[in-house]
Design an enzyme around this catalytic site. Structure first.
Site, short mmCIF file in Angstrom:
data_model
loop_
_atom_site.label_atom_id
_atom_site.label_comp_id
_atom_site.label_asym_id
_atom_site.label_seq_id
_atom_site.Cartn_x
_atom_site.Cartn_y
_atom_site.Cartn_z
CB CYS A 30 -0.88 0.00 1.24
SG CYS A 30 -1.68 1.56 1.55
CG HIS A 39 -1.29 -7.75 -5.38
ND1 HIS A 39 0.03 -7.69 -4.97
CD2 HIS A 39 -1.93 -8.48 -4.45
CE1 HIS A 39 0.16 -8.36 -3.83
NE2 HIS A 39 -1.01 -8.85 -3.51
CG ASP A 55 -1.85 -10.74 -0.86
OD1 ASP A 55 -0.66 -10.73 -1.24
OD2 ASP A 55 -2.58 -9.74 -0.88
#
Length: 163
Positions: A30, A39, A55
């Site tokens: 971020c 992503h 993730d």
């Protein structure tokens, strides 16, 4: 008088970027001053109904329940200009493994130098391609593999809650 104007202006000052905790993504990638054009995560849709997101670049649990990930990582698209709202290309694992190819050219600068050291393992190639990354990250539904979803479509298709 000039000091009064500066004080008044300072009282209405809004920072150019939000504080870290107000950032759209709840992960280490971020940055409110930059954007990420793509992503990659793994979405595991289980037969039991609960889907999970894997993730590698997040501070959220690993794996993370789909609904938790959506709530904590994406928030809402409401405050994002429609032109910049997130889209998701969902590709079956078998199709990804069969078709994806990258020669890592996207990891080099305009002079051909590595931006960061490349992985030690060989580039991923298929019999048909040495580089098709752009087909995988394109959000044009007519290009590449899989299906492209808006955030609301993605949540409706894979989540158990409505946002």
């Amino acid at each position: 008088m000039e000091g009064d104007v500066s004080a008044a202006a300072a009282a209405h000052y809004q920072p150019a970027s939000p504080p870290r905790d107000a950032c759209v993504y709840n992960s280490c990638y971020c940055s409110p001053l930059s954007h990420q054009d793509y992503h990659v995560v793994l979405l595991h849709v289980s037969s039991g109904g609960q889907s999970f997101i894997y993730d590698l670049d997040t501070v959220l649990p690993f794996p993370c329940p789909f609904d938790t990930y959506v709530e904590d990582a994406f928030k809402s698209d409401e405050d994002i200009h429609p032109q910049f709202r997130r889209k998701f290309r969902v590709i079956r694992a078998d199709s990804y493994l069969k078709n994806f190819a990258s020669d890592r050219s996207h990891m080099k600068d305009s002079s051909g130098n590595w931006r960061e050291p490349p992985p030690s393992y060989p580039c991923i190639e298929t019999g048909d391609s040495k580089m098709n990354l752009n087909d995988f990250i394109s959000m044009d539904p007519e290009v590449g593999w899989g299906a492209v979803y808006s955030l609301s479509e993605f949540v409706h298709r894979f989540g158990s809650q409505n946002y």
